[in-house]
Structure formats: structure tokens, C-alpha cells
Design a protein around this motif. Structure first.
Motif, PDB file in Angstrom:
ATOM      1  N   GLU A   1     -22.759   2.076  24.602  1.00 46.08           N
ATOM      2  CA  GLU A   1     -24.053   2.461  25.141  1.00 46.08           C
ATOM      3  C   GLU A   1     -25.187   1.677  24.479  1.00 46.08           C
ATOM      4  N   THR A   2     -24.940   1.181  23.286  1.00 42.91           N
ATOM      5  CA  THR A   2     -26.000   0.441  22.602  1.00 42.91           C
ATOM      6  C   THR A   2     -26.388  -0.821  23.368  1.00 42.91           C
TER       7      THR A   2
ATOM      8  N   THR B   1     -41.591   3.723  31.079  1.00 44.25           N
ATOM      9  CA  THR B   1     -41.871   4.630  32.181  1.00 44.25           C
ATOM     10  C   THR B   1     -43.261   5.248  32.050  1.00 44.25           C
TER      11      THR B   1
ATOM     12  N   MET C   1     -40.002  -0.233  34.978  1.00 51.00           N
ATOM     13  CA  MET C   1     -39.795   1.159  34.557  1.00 51.00           C
ATOM     14  C   MET C   1     -40.593   2.169  35.382  1.00 51.00           C
TER      15      MET C   1
ATOM     16  N   TYR D   1     -36.744   4.003  26.480  1.00 54.00           N
ATOM     17  CA  TYR D   1     -37.163   3.733  27.855  1.00 54.00           C
ATOM     18  C   TYR D   1     -38.512   4.349  28.182  1.00 54.00           C
TER      19      TYR D   1
ATOM     20  N   ILE E   1     -34.506   6.238  36.533  1.00 51.90           N
ATOM     21  CA  ILE E   1     -34.328   6.005  35.097  1.00 51.90           C
ATOM     22  C   ILE E   1     -34.346   7.330  34.331  1.00 51.90           C
ATOM     23  N   THR E   2     -35.299   8.187  34.674  1.00 51.54           N
ATOM     24  CA  THR E   2     -35.383   9.462  33.960  1.00 51.54           C
ATOM     25  C   THR E   2     -34.117  10.283  34.175  1.00 51.54           C
TER      26      THR E   2
ATOM     27  N   GLY F   1     -30.335  -4.015  26.429  1.00 49.11           N
ATOM     28  CA  GLY F   1     -30.865  -4.462  27.718  1.00 49.11           C
ATOM     29  C   GLY F   1     -32.318  -4.032  27.891  1.00 49.11           C
ATOM     30  N   GLY F   2     -32.578  -2.725  27.680  1.00 44.34           N
ATOM     31  CA  GLY F   2     -33.943  -2.212  27.836  1.00 44.34           C
ATOM     32  C   GLY F   2     -34.859  -2.739  26.747  1.00 44.34           C
TER      33      GLY F   2
ATOM     34  N   VAL G   1     -23.498  14.007  24.338  1.00 41.67           N
ATOM     35  CA  VAL G   1     -23.214  15.107  23.408  1.00 41.67           C
ATOM     36  C   VAL G   1     -21.856  15.749  23.674  1.00 41.67           C
TER      37      VAL G   1
ATOM     38  N   LEU H   1     -31.351   8.880  32.084  1.00 42.17           N
ATOM     39  CA  LEU H   1     -31.459   9.207  30.656  1.00 42.17           C
ATOM     40  C   LEU H   1     -30.996  10.629  30.393  1.00 42.17           C
ATOM     41  N   LEU H   2     -31.448  11.551  31.254  1.00 42.09           N
ATOM     42  CA  LEU H   2     -31.032  12.940  31.050  1.00 42.09           C
ATOM     43  C   LEU H   2     -29.525  13.069  31.222  1.00 42.09           C
TER      44      LEU H   2
ATOM     45  N   LEU I   1     -26.934  -0.906  26.407  1.00 36.22           N
ATOM     46  CA  LEU I   1     -27.992  -0.470  27.317  1.00 36.22           C
ATOM     47  C   LEU I   1     -29.338  -0.490  26.594  1.00 36.22           C
ATOM     48  N   VAL I   2     -29.307  -0.079  25.329  1.00 33.31           N
ATOM     49  CA  VAL I   2     -30.537  -0.101  24.542  1.00 33.31           C
ATOM     50  C   VAL I   2     -30.980  -1.548  24.351  1.00 33.31           C
TER      51      VAL I   2
ATOM     52  N   VAL J   1     -28.580  10.139  21.681  1.00 33.46           N
ATOM     53  CA  VAL J   1     -29.009  10.348  23.069  1.00 33.46           C
ATOM     54  C   VAL J   1     -30.515  10.579  23.153  1.00 33.46           C
TER      55      VAL J   1
ATOM     56  N   TYR K   1     -39.093   5.054  38.034  1.00 28.17           N
ATOM     57  CA  TYR K   1     -39.319   6.210  37.162  1.00 28.17           C
ATOM     58  C   TYR K   1     -38.252   7.298  37.341  1.00 28.17           C
TER      59      TYR K   1
ATOM     60  N   VAL L   1     -27.798  12.026  28.186  1.00 28.79           N
ATOM     61  CA  VAL L   1     -27.872  13.057  27.146  1.00 28.79           C
ATOM     62  C   VAL L   1     -26.667  13.989  27.270  1.00 28.79           C
ATOM     63  N   PHE L   2     -26.450  14.469  28.500  1.00 30.70           N
ATOM     64  CA  PHE L   2     -25.358  15.424  28.684  1.00 30.70           C
ATOM     65  C   PHE L   2     -24.005  14.819  28.327  1.00 30.70           C
TER      66      PHE L   2
END
Ligand code: HDD
Ligand code: HEM
Ligand code: HEM
Lengths: 333, 469
Positions: free
Chosen positions: A58-59, B82, A80, B78, A87-88, A64-65, A99, A91-92, A61-62, B71, A84, A95-96
């Protein structure tokens, strides 16, 4: 300037994004396949096969951004806000799923975090595909800022690319499991790889036909002699990979289908590159329009040139340490 | 639900909310990664199993906290684009490369070696495993270094010029990275992370000591944590003082807000210990003051003149009340930590450090105080630099992306719901693990043999406890 720094950086960012897609692709793919596993033991095995490496995947992706922010700040500042919502949501979703790797082992009933792992992986893949489609379609820009509406990203084409990425990632996940496991689950995933491979190829085919029709510029890049002689290499490579992929599955090889599936992505990525170049934010902004001043590009390049090979080396080492088939009796850390 | 708020306000709330959640995890994982490296090294050196048990115990807790840090951090990287796209375009040429270095030199390092640290002891052997553990710790410190350089540059910009499209253009990278507030902020934050972790470790040790004074692991970790608290707190207070002096030089308006000095004091300023800022009347109500003390601390001379907010144009003034209170929370907790550290030294000298329930209760009470102080410190720093994102150069209101309030409102609500649910669950799992004693095999639950049959009942509180062979 001796070198065209913006050009070099465009190559590096493309490399980071591609590395992300092929590494996190199979990792998200495993999440997408999660509900279809036949038993809880199979799910444990699937998840454990990526647990030691998912964070590293996943890093990218960081990078890339973060890399876009560093060297093409205007592209970052335009893309971005334009994307919006996808992308949001992505990201959420991340998160799921992120974890879940740990949470799953900390509860009596894994169900909730199994669903979170699947849902997060699925949505993240879908949003990535949608974002890609929206970018290919083009982003409206006036005065160094996004000037389109909130739902410009949503179109039949972007949904098509979204679905294609979900299916393609699932294919990568399935072939990875073929590589990492034995017995029942391997048999199941080999069968699935066949169907997922076929579906991925059909979707890639449709997208390849539609993309040149979206914009006459794309069309020109593909079908304009003598340049198109070069671009014909792309479909030829693809044909070779398809051959190897299906024969690999039939001959019950472990590694070959996975590598070929990765190859599908790499070749498609090159295809997108052919359409795009030299645009960064189609249809208006080129690589050079969005690049940061040379002093920023040069400073960041020093670090990239030194550190990326080191990163690749220890990433490869980490994969090497956890090579081979999964041992079902090995618990979590 | 959030109608009536401007997109700017909502974007600010969203940034503040997500970054505040994020910083909680680094504050813990920076300290814990180093603690784990120390535990592992001590085990390899002494072969004392207590260290290994502690390593395995905290490793599991670390894995959960680290996952949450990752996470929540990806969200941050980002969010600049945004929500703050104009800022990204203008400051990107400077801030961006620093963050790229953070990714390349820190995030990959942590992530690449984390797998080996968590899963690989048997596979790679002890030496390489130790190396991986050290790399994870080093990575977290590198990460803090770069991101604090970024943040410090935004607070005290240096080494740049401005081009014709309004972008900040790097002129001297050395001055940019080592901008005036960076060394202070780095030291203060890293010490804060170490303190936060030692207070948590101390609280867990104290909890298990209250239940069983002879618990070997609990004794060891409590003692280690209290040494840290006793040594690091004075350093932290000293560093904080220097940090404040540096801020006075570069961001005087922030210090005026911290001190609550609405008015200038030409003949020596009082130190306001407590009071309630009254922004309408521009004074501190119910103030409890020590005359001349503020001049003494900030200028090292009791009657030195100090300017107040009356010398600052109204539209460049930070919100006073938030800064005033958050600063007091941080400093107050700092002195409370100092108290705990000194008490532990006293108890150690008297030989009661493992047996004094009062000390143990106090340590448990102070367990979360590091997180609160870290948040309070960041709020002081960040609110105190308003109304600018790049201090003196780029206003927060000019940094905003062309976003519509409804979209920001919707995503803000989504972040709030998801963060409370997901990180709430994670915190609960961590607390539950901490509630088990370190010798519990695999910390109970699903990831291993839960209970071996036929063993004498263990102490009531800890159902998964298995006595040592
Ligand atoms: C003082 C320390 C500190 C501060 C102020 C911040 N972070 Fe952070 N961050 C860390 C210290 C850290 C860390 C210790 O390195 C973390 C925490 C857990 C982890 O995995 O690494 C991390 C993780 C982390 C990650 C995930 C890295 C990965 O994939 O492994 C990202 C993308 C960010 N952060 C980005 C940010 C941004 C954009 C910030 C500013 C707004 C920020 N962080 C503030
Ligand atoms: C991690 C610890 C941090 C915390 C707890 C924190 C907290 C905050 C808070 C509370 C605000 C809101 C101030 C206000 O609007 O009145 C804010 C603003 C801001 N911070 Fe930080 N911050 C942290 C680190 C950083 C870092 C490392 C950066 C830069 C890389 C940063 C960039 C910003 C920006 C751009 C704003 C302006 C937007 C806004 O006003 O919300 N922050 N931060
Ligand atoms: C008791 C003595 C302390 C003093 C005098 C002090 C002083 C300061 C000052 C002046 C600032 C604002 C710097 C600025 O932005 O200009 C600050 C920020 C901060 N403080 Fe403290 N501090 C103390 C204790 C603590 C403690 C105990 C912790 C946490 C465990 C802590 C954590 C922080 C953090 C995280 C920040 C924000 C980041 C930074 O600017 O370094 N502080 N402190």
C-alpha cells in the motif's frame, strides 16, 4: 538542463503507480475473493498469505499520491478535487480493510471484520477503476483549478473501468492463491482464475476499443502510421501473454498464470501510457505544464534514484523470506 | 445537519479531525517501536525470558496501533489535494519533495521490515530479526523528522522565493529542511512520543502490579517506564521552554495568545496561571497571575517589556481562547508527569516502587495523559498560527480547494462515523489486550491454543492465565 527532469519524473510516477497496481492488486483481489472461500481455514490462509506484505504494497499508493504532490503539484491540485468522491470513498475503504488484518484475530467472531475486509477491498478497487476512467475521459480545468461539477467522474465509461479493475484484481488474487496454496483451495482458485481471466480480457478488449473513440487525439496516437507500427506491439504482447496464461492454467503450473496476469496489467498500463503521453491531466495539461520548478524535481530525484533501488531490494527480500506455500498450521504472529 | 457552515470551516474541521486522530497513533507507535527494539536487544544480550515475553506482548499491541496509524496516515496524504488544493499547488514545490522523502526513506522502511519483525523471527534468525526491529524503529523516527520539517516550514518558512504563478519555489534546501523552528519541534515531539509511550507502558505495568506484586513482567516494565518518565519529563519541560522562546522570536502573536496577553506590558508582564479569556472585552477574566514572571521566563529579565495582541492587526490574530486553554492543559500535564516521575524515584529509593498501590493507581491515572498533552500541544501550535497555513504568506482561507460545502460536509460526517467506529473498536481491542497479563500465551482469543486442559485455576481476573512451567 541536461535532462528533461519532468519527463524522467513522469516515468517514475508511472512506475510507482504500476508497481502499486501489481502489488496491491493481488492483495485487494484476495479481499474481493474473500466471501467465496469455502471455509474459515481457507480464509485464514488467504489473509495470512499477504499479511506480512500488505503494508509495503500500500505504501506505493502513498508514493504515487505523494510523488504527484511533490513533482506535479498542479496535477495533484486539479485531480484530487475532481475525483473528490471516489478518492474519499477509496480512503475510507482502505481504512476498513487495513485494520481488518489485525482486528480479525482479536475477536471471537471474525464475521464483522471479514465483511469489512471484503467490502473495503471491493470498494477500494472499484473507486480506483472509476478514478482511472474519469481521468482518461478528461478533467475540466480553468485557471489552475478544477472547474467541473461534483459528479463529472460518474459515467458509463468510468463504471466500466471500475468493474474491469475489480475483476482484474480478483484475477490477480486468484492466481496469487494458486501460487501460494495447495489442495482444495488451489483447485478452486485455479478454476476461478480461468473465468476471471476470460472476463478480464473481455473487459480490457472493450475498453481498448472504446478509449480511442472517446477522443480523436487518442485515436490518432493509436492509428497513425508510422507510429502505429510501434503501438501494434502492445496487442501482440497481449496475445502472447494470453496464450501463456491459459496453457499455464491447463498445465497446472503455479507461477505462470500469476506472472501472466501481472503481464495483462503491465501491458494495459503501457497502452494507457500510449494514449496519454504527453498529457498529465487530459485534455489540457501536459507533463511540463504541471511540473514543479526544476529545483524541486532535482532535489527529489536525488532521493528517488538512491532510495528506490534500495526499497526494491528489501521489498524483494521480504517477499523472499515469506516465499513458498502457506503452512496451514502456522498461526498468526 | 451541517448546513450554514462554509466549505472553509468544514474543510478545517475535517483536517483537524482526521489529523488529530492520526497523531494519536504515531505518538504511541514511535515510542513503542523504540521500546520494542530495546526489549529485543536486551533479550538477545541477557537471554532473560522476561524481555522476550514483554517483546511478544507489546508486539501484538503495536501491530494493532501501527495498522491504525497507517490507514489514518494514508487519508492525510490525500487530504492536502482534496481539501487544500490551492495550498498544494502553491506550496507543493517545497512541501511535496519533503513528503516524498518521507515516503521513500521512512514509510517503505517501516512497512518493508514490519512483516519480518512481526512474523519472521523463526524464518530469518535472531540477528536479522533484530535488524528488522531496529529498522522499524528507525523508520518511525525518520518519518517524524520529515513530517515535522514540513510542518515547521509552514510555521517558519525559509529558503524560498515566489514565482510568477504564485508558487513557493525552493532556493536553498538546507534552509528549508532546517528552518528555524524545526529542531525545537522535532525534539519536543519525539520526546513527547517517548513520554506518551512510557506512561502507557507504566500504566499497564501498574495495573498488573496491583493485581499481583510478584508478576515479573509487570515489575520489569513498570520499572523501565518509570525510569523513562523520570528522565524524559524534565528534558521535555526544558525543550518546551526553548521551543517557546523560539516561537516568541518567529511567531510572537502565537505566544501572546498562549500567554493571554491582550495588552502590551511595557514594564514587565505577569504570568497568567489561569483565567478565562474574554474576547469581547479583550481581557482575561478571573486571572490568577504571578507579577513579572512572564517577562522573566520569556526575556530572562523581570521588567522587560512584552508586546500584547493590541500590537497585532485584528485579522492576523489567532483565536485566543483555544490556544490559551490548550497550552495550559499541556503544561499542566507536563508538570503532573514530572510529579509522577519524581514520586517513582522516591519510591524506588525507599524500595516501595513495586509495592505502593498509591503510586500504581497514580500511574494508571496518568496512562492516557501523554495523548492528551500531545493533542493539546498540536492544537496550541496549529490554532496559534492561524489565520495562515504558510505563516505570514498564505492564508488558510486562500488555501482551500474549489469544493462545495455539501460535499465536504458529507465526507466529514463519513469520516467521523467511520473513525469513531473503526478506531473505537481498535482502542477497545488494545485495552482488552492490555488487561491480560504479559505471560498470557498469545493474549488469549483466537490466535492460538486458548487453554491447556487440566491446569489449576488461575487467578480470577485473568481467565486466560497459564502459570509458567
Ligand atoms: C510526529 C509524527 C507524525 C506526524 C506529525 C504525522 N505523521 Fe503520519 N505517520 C507517522 C508519524 C507522523 C508514523 C509514526 O511514521 C506512522 C504512524 C504509524 C505508522 O505506520 O507510521 C505514520 C503513518 C503515516 C502514513 C502511512 C504510511 C505507511 O503506509 O506506512 C501516511 C501516508 C502518513 N503518516 C502521512 C502523514 C501526513 C500527510 C501528516 C500530516 C498532516 C502526518 N502523517 C503527520
Ligand atoms: C499530527 C499532529 C497535528 C495535529 C494534531 C494538528 C492539528 C491541527 C488543527 C487542530 C488544525 C486546525 C486549526 C484551525 O483551523 O483553527 C490544523 C490545521 C492545519 N494543519 Fe495541522 N496538525 C498536526 C500536524 C500537521 C502537519 C504535520 C501538517 C503539515 C504537514 C499540518 C498541516 C495543517 C494545515 C495545512 C492546516 C490548515 C488547515 C486548517 O486550518 O485546518 N498539520 N492542524
Ligand atoms: C511543561 C512544559 C512544557 C512546555 C513549556 C511546552 C511548550 C510548548 C510550546 C511553547 C509549544 C508550541 C510551539 C509552537 O508551535 O510555537 C508546544 C507544542 C507542543 N507540545 Fe509542549 N510543552 C510542555 C510539555 C509538553 C508535554 C508534556 C507534551 C507531551 C507529552 C508536549 C507535547 C507538545 C506537542 C506534541 C506540541 C506540538 C508540536 C510542536 O510544536 O512541537 N508538551 N509545547
Amino acid at each position: 538542463m541536461l535532462f528533461d527532469l519532468a519527463f524522467i519524473w513522469a516515468g517514475l510516477i508511472a512506475f510507482a503507480v504500476m508497481t502499486y497496481v501489481i502489488l496491491d492488486g493481488f492483495d485487494l483481489g484476495i479481499g474481493i475473493l474473500f466471501p467465496f472461500a469455502k471455509s474459515e481455514a481457507d480464509r485464514d490462509l488467504m489473509m495470512n498469505s499477504v499479511a506480512p506484505v500488505w503494508d509495503g504494497n500500500e505504501t506505493w499508493l502513498v508514493l504515487g499520491g505523494g510523488g504527484l504532490f511533490a513533482v506535479f503539484p498542479l496535477a495533484y491540485a486539479v485531480i484530487m478535487p475532481a475525483l473528490y468522491i471516489p478518492i474519499t470513498v477509496m480512503l475510507l475503504a482502505l481504512v476498513f480493510r487495513g485494520v481488518s488484518f489485525e482486528y480479525r484475530w482479536r475477536v471471537q467472531n471474525k464475521g464483522v471484520w471479514d465483511i469489512a475486509f471484503f467490502g473495503g477491498s471491493f470498494l477500494a478497487a472499484l473507486c480506483q477503476g472509476i478514478a482511472l476512467g474519469a481521468l482518461v475521459q478528461g478533467i475540466e480545468v480553468t485557471d489552475r483549478a478544477y472547474s467541473g461539477g461534483w459528479f463529472d467522474w460518474l459515467s458509463p465509461f468510468s463504471i466500466l473501468t471500475g468493474v474491469a479493475v475489480v475483476i482484474g484484481y480478483a484475477l490477480l488474487g486468484a492466481t496469487w492463491i494458486v501460487l501460494k496454496t495447495e489442495n482444495d483451495i488451489q483447485v478452486q482458485m485455479r478454476k476461478w482464475s480461468w473465468w476471471l481471466g476470460a472476463a478480464t480480457l473481455v473487459l480490457i478488449g472493450i475498453i481498448s476499443i472504446v478509449t480511442p473513440l472517446l477522443d480523436p487525439v487518442y485515436f490518432d496516437r493509436w492509428f497513425n502510421l508510422p507510429g502505429s507500427l510501434w503501438t501494434m506491439v502492445v496487442p501482440l504482447l497481449m496475445l502472447g501473454l494470453i496464450w501463456k496464461f491459459f496453457t499455464g492454467l491447463n498445465d497446472q503450473r503455479d507461477l505462470q498464470p500469476f506472472l501472466c496476469a501481472l503481464g495483462f496489467f503491465v501491458v494495459s498500463f503501457i497502452g494507457i501510457g500510449v494514449s496519454f503521453y504527453p498529457m498529465m491531466v487530459p485534455p489540457t495539461l501536459t507533463i511540463w505544464d504541471v511540473a514543479a520548478p526544476d529545483s524541486s524535481l532535482a532535489f527529489a530525484l536525488v532521493g528517488a534514484v538512491i532510495l528506490i533501488p534500495i526499497i526494491l531490494a528489501y521489498t524483494a527480500y521480504a517477499y523472499w523470506v515469506f516465499r513458498g506455500k502457506m503452512d496451514p498450521s502456522e498461526g498468526y504472529h | 445537519m451541517l448546513d450554514g457552515f462554509s466549505a472553509e470551516t468544514l474543510a478545517r474541521v475535517q483536517f483537524a479531525f482526521t489529523v488529530s486522530f492520526h497523531i494519536i497513533f504515531p505518538a504511541f507507535s514511535i515510542g513503542l517501536a523504540s521500546f520494542l527494539a530495546v526489549l529485543n536487544a536486551l533479550y538477545l544480550k541477557t537471554r532473560d525470558e522476561t524481555y522476550l515475553t514483554l517483546f511478544t506482548y507489546w508486539k501484538k499491541i503495536f501491530a494493532v496501533a501501527f495498522g491504525m496509524g497507517v490507514v489514518s496516515g494514508i487519508v492525510m496524504s490525500y487530504q492536502f489535494g482534496t481539501n487544500w488544493s490551492v495550498f498544494s499547488d502553491r506550496a507543493g514545490p517545497i512541501v511535496g519533495p519533503l513528503m516524498a522523502y518521507e515516503v521513500l526513506s521512512a514509510f517503505f522502511l517501516e512497512a518493508g521490515f514490519l512483516g519480518i519483525m512481526l512474523f519472521g523471527r523463526e524464518r530469518v534468525g535472531e540477528k536479522l530479526h533484530m535488524f528488522a526491529t531496529a529498522m522499524v524503529a528507525f523508520g518511525t523516527l525518520m518519518s517524524a523528522t520529515w513530517i515535522l520539517s514540513v510542518n515547521s516550514w509552514m510555521q517558519t518558512p525559509a529558503g524560498y522565493s515566489i514565482n510568477d504563478v504564485g508558487q513557493f519555489v525552493p532556493e536553498d534546501w538546507w534552509q528549508i529542511v532546517f528552518n528555524p523552528s524545526f529542531p525545537y519541534r522535532l525534539v519536543h515531539m519525539v520526546l513527547a512520543a517517548f513520554l506518551t509511550t512510557s506512561l502507557v507502558v507504566g500504566a499497564v505495568g501498574a495495573l498488573h502490579l496491583l493485581r499481583d506484586k510478584t508478576d515479573r513482567e509487570a515489575r520489569r516494565m513498570f520499572s523501565m517506564a518509570m525510569w523513562m518518565a523520570a528522565i524524559v519529563t524534565p528534558l521535555q519541560i526544558f525543550a518546551g521552554d526553548l521551543h517557546g522562546l523560539n516561537t516568541l522570536e518567529h511567531q510572537p502573536a502565537k505566544v501572546m495568545a498562549m500567554e493571554g496577553h491582550y495588552e502590551s506590558h511595557p514594564h514587565g508582564a505577569p504570568l497568567i496561571l489561569f483565567g478565562i479569556p474574554n474576547p469581547e472585552e479583550r481581557r482575561i477574566d478571573y486571572a490568577i497571575e504571578i507579577p513579572y514572571a512572564s517577562s522573566l521566563i520569556l526575556r530572562h529579565q523581570w521588567d522587560a517589556p512584552l508586546d500584547g495582541l493590541d500590537t497585532i492587526p485584528d485579522d492576523e490574530e489567532p483565536p485566543v481562547a483555544i490556544v490559551f486553554f490548550s497550552f495550559r492543559v499541556m503544561v499542566g500535564l507536563g508538570f503532573a508527569m514530572l510529579g509522577l516521575g519524581m514520586w517513582s524515584l522516591w519510591a524506588r529509593w525507599k524500595g516501595t516502587i513495586f509495592t505502593s498501590p498509591r503510586l500504581h493507581r497514580a500511574a494508571i491515572l496518568m496512562g492516557p495523559s501523554g495523548f492528551v498533552a500531545v493533542l493539546a500541544g498540536w492544537i496550541t501550535t496549529e490554532v496559534g498560527r492561524q489565520p495562515y497555513t504558510v505563516y505570514g504568506m498564505l492564508r488558510t482561507s486562500e488555501s482551500l480547494a474549489p469544493v462545495d460545502a455539501p460535499a465536504v460536509a458529507a465526507s466529514l460526517i463519513a469520516f467521523i462515523v467511520v473513525y469513531f467506529a473503526v478506531f473505537g473498536a481498535g482502542t477497545f481491542y488494545i485495552l482488552r489486550m492490555m488487561n491480560k497479563r504479559p505471560a498470557t500465551p498469545k493474549l488469549g482469543l483466537r490466535d492460538g491454543p486458548i487453554r491447556t486442559a487440566g491446569i489449576t485455576p488461575a487467578p480470577q481476573i485473568d481467565t486466560d492465565f497459564i502459570p509458567r512451567a
